[in-house]
Structures are given as structure tokens and as C-alpha cells.
Design a protein around this motif. Structure first.
Motif, PDB file in Angstrom:
ATOM      1  N   GLU A 182     -30.385  -5.798  23.149  1.00 31.23           N
ATOM      2  CA  GLU A 182     -29.676  -5.300  24.319  1.00 31.23           C
ATOM      3  C   GLU A 182     -29.779  -3.784  24.404  1.00 31.23           C
ATOM      4  O   GLU A 182     -29.700  -3.099  23.396  1.00 31.23           O
TER       5      GLU A 182
ATOM      6  N   ILE B 291     -27.759  -0.876  26.265  1.00 35.86           N
ATOM      7  CA  ILE B 291     -26.474  -0.681  26.926  1.00 35.86           C
ATOM      8  C   ILE B 291     -26.406   0.734  27.488  1.00 35.86           C
ATOM      9  O   ILE B 291     -26.719   1.703  26.798  1.00 35.86           O
TER      10      ILE B 291
ATOM     11  N   SER C  95     -19.844  -0.062  32.051  1.00 33.96           N
ATOM     12  CA  SER C  95     -20.801  -0.360  30.989  1.00 33.96           C
ATOM     13  C   SER C  95     -21.702  -1.501  31.444  1.00 33.96           C
ATOM     14  O   SER C  95     -21.221  -2.498  31.990  1.00 33.96           O
TER      15      SER C  95
ATOM     16  N   ALA D  36     -25.217  -3.917  30.246  1.00 32.09           N
ATOM     17  CA  ALA D  36     -26.143  -4.312  29.185  1.00 32.09           C
ATOM     18  C   ALA D  36     -27.239  -5.185  29.786  1.00 32.09           C
ATOM     19  O   ALA D  36     -26.971  -6.038  30.630  1.00 32.09           O
TER      20      ALA D  36
ATOM     21  N   SER E 114     -30.867  -1.128  32.849  1.00 27.78           N
ATOM     22  CA  SER E 114     -29.464  -0.809  32.593  1.00 27.78           C
ATOM     23  C   SER E 114     -29.055   0.484  33.296  1.00 27.78           C
ATOM     24  O   SER E 114     -27.976   0.572  33.873  1.00 27.78           O
TER      25      SER E 114
END
Length: 125
Positions: free
Chosen positions: A55, A57, A72, A74, A81
């Protein structure tokens, strides 16, 4: 735009010039929508996972008058992102501006009853 308004940090990944440029170019529009942004902090993080795909993020914090705006995102790609983060922050800023406009345009009727104490009535003359 002044690049000092944007702070970029990375965790578990190298902040390349292309990543920094991507963040600056995508976040520039936020300053056009809201002039009162004090600071924009972007944290980019790589999180390797054994159970599923890695991932990437992207976290954004807009420091503004009032409570900070925090988002936020991910995904499996850092650039994706960053793009999604910019879109969500943009929508959040626009929504906040609309709410301020709506609240300031509302006319509030105040009902002053006859239960005002005599001392206040005498001072109003």
C-alpha cells in the motif's frame, strides 16, 4: 505559489523529485480555492503487507482557521494516492466554503418577549 506553504515528508520511501513535483502540481489548486490556508502537510508512506498488495498511503492535513482538515488515502500506486488525496481535499475545502456562505446568508429572526427585566428596559431608552 510559495513552496514553503507545502510540507512533504516520506516514510519508508525515498522522496524523489518527481514525487515532490507531483504533490506540488496537484495541491496548487487548493490554494486557489481557499486563500486562508496556513500550511499544507503531505505525508507519503509505503506500507509493505504480506497478506495483500503493498500500500502507498498519502495523508494530507490542511491547517486553516478553525479545525484542521485531515484526509488519508491508500492505494497500490503512490501517484494514484496523491491524485485521490488532492481530489478529496479539494472537495472538502469547497464544501467547507459553501457551508460558511450558507450560514452567513441565513437570516435569523429573534423573538424578544415582554419578559425583559425593567432594568434592561430602562437602560435601552
Amino acid at each position: 505559489m510559495n513552496n514553503n506553504e507545502i510540507i512533504i515528508s516520506g516514510q519508508n520511501l525515498e522522496l524523489t523529485d518527481s514525487l515532490k513535483q507531483e504533490v506540488y502540481s496537484k495541491m496548487e489548486k487548493l490554494f486557489k480555492h481557499q486563500e486562508k490556508i496556513i500550511r499544507l502537510r503531505i505525508d507519503l508512506e509505503y506500507s509493505p503487507n504480506r497478506n495483500h498488495e503493498d500500500e502507498f498511503i498519502a495523508k494530507g492535513r490542511i491547517e486553516i482557521e478553525g479545525p484542521d482538515m485531515v484526509i488519508s488515502i491508500a492505494s497500490s500506486d503512490m501517484y494514484k494516492s496523491i491524485n485521490e488525496l488532492a481530489d478529496k481535499l479539494d472537495r472538502k475545502i469547497r464544501r467547507a466554503r459553501r457551508l460558511v456562505k450558507v450560514k452567513t446568508k441565513q437570516v435569523k429572526n429573534v423573538d424578544i418577549s415582554n419578559n425583559i427585566p425593567n432594568a434592561v428596559k430602562a437602560g435601552a431608552r
